[in-house]
Design a protein around this motif. Sequence first.
Motif, PDB file in Angstrom:
ATOM      1  N   GLN A  57       1.336   0.252  -2.510  1.00  0.00           N
ATOM      2  CA  GLN A  57       1.574  -0.997  -1.789  1.00  0.00           C
ATOM      3  C   GLN A  57       2.731  -1.760  -2.416  1.00  0.00           C
ATOM      4  O   GLN A  57       2.916  -1.742  -3.630  1.00  0.00           O
ATOM      5  N   THR A  64       4.978 -10.661   1.957  1.00  0.00           N
ATOM      6  CA  THR A  64       4.968  -9.584   2.940  1.00  0.00           C
ATOM      7  C   THR A  64       4.591  -8.280   2.236  1.00  0.00           C
ATOM      8  O   THR A  64       4.896  -8.078   1.059  1.00  0.00           O
ATOM      9  N   THR A  65       3.897  -7.409   2.981  1.00  0.00           N
ATOM     10  CA  THR A  65       3.430  -6.162   2.389  1.00  0.00           C
ATOM     11  C   THR A  65       3.955  -4.955   3.144  1.00  0.00           C
ATOM     12  O   THR A  65       4.317  -5.046   4.320  1.00  0.00           O
ATOM     13  N   ALA A  66       3.979  -3.842   2.448  1.00  0.00           N
ATOM     14  CA  ALA A  66       4.331  -2.546   3.032  1.00  0.00           C
ATOM     15  C   ALA A  66       3.544  -1.497   2.267  1.00  0.00           C
ATOM     16  O   ALA A  66       3.166  -1.703   1.117  1.00  0.00           O
ATOM     17  N   ASP A  70       7.109   3.218   3.151  1.00  0.00           N
ATOM     18  CA  ASP A  70       7.762   1.930   3.407  1.00  0.00           C
ATOM     19  C   ASP A  70       7.784   1.094   2.132  1.00  0.00           C
ATOM     20  O   ASP A  70       8.765   0.406   1.846  1.00  0.00           O
ATOM     21  N   ALA A  71       6.712   1.158   1.346  1.00  0.00           N
ATOM     22  CA  ALA A  71       6.655   0.455   0.062  1.00  0.00           C
ATOM     23  C   ALA A  71       7.667   1.047  -0.914  1.00  0.00           C
ATOM     24  O   ALA A  71       8.350   0.314  -1.630  1.00  0.00           O
ATOM     25  N   ARG A  96      12.161   8.099   8.249  1.00  0.00           N
ATOM     26  CA  ARG A  96      10.877   7.409   8.156  1.00  0.00           C
ATOM     27  C   ARG A  96       9.795   8.168   8.916  1.00  0.00           C
ATOM     28  O   ARG A  96       8.664   8.273   8.467  1.00  0.00           O
TER      29      ARG A  96
END
Length: 130
Positions: A57, A64-66, A70-71, A96
């Motif tokens: 994470q 904001t989180t990913a 994506d992280a 991606r």
Amino acid sequence: MTNNRPTFVYDGDCSFCTSCAQFIERRIPTRATVIPWQFADLPALGLTVEQCEAAVQWVGRDGTTAAGPDAIALLLRDAGRIWSVAGSALGLRPIRAAAWPAYQWVADHRDLMPGGTAACAVPQNRQVNP
């Protein structure tokens, strides 16, 4: 939640994940705090145990989180220089699209990765794509 530094959260019970985190700390000049979820204040970060068990994470300074690749892309972008090129590439649509299945395969087989141990194995009932 806002923080002065972004945070990258990984599974500290997994030797492979810990090896990757040590590589990040040694080689990737990110400003992020790199921490196992087992030692992180998950509620303060806006994360759950379930999210952290599923994937690495990223929590930005703005909250904001990913997750997953994506992280990783955001961590690489934060590191600047050549790392940001790799992070930007990881965010491109075709890359991606391939990154998520590749990430999930590695996560499901992390016990077989370099530095992985039998303790890293994800139980079959918790694998997203068994």
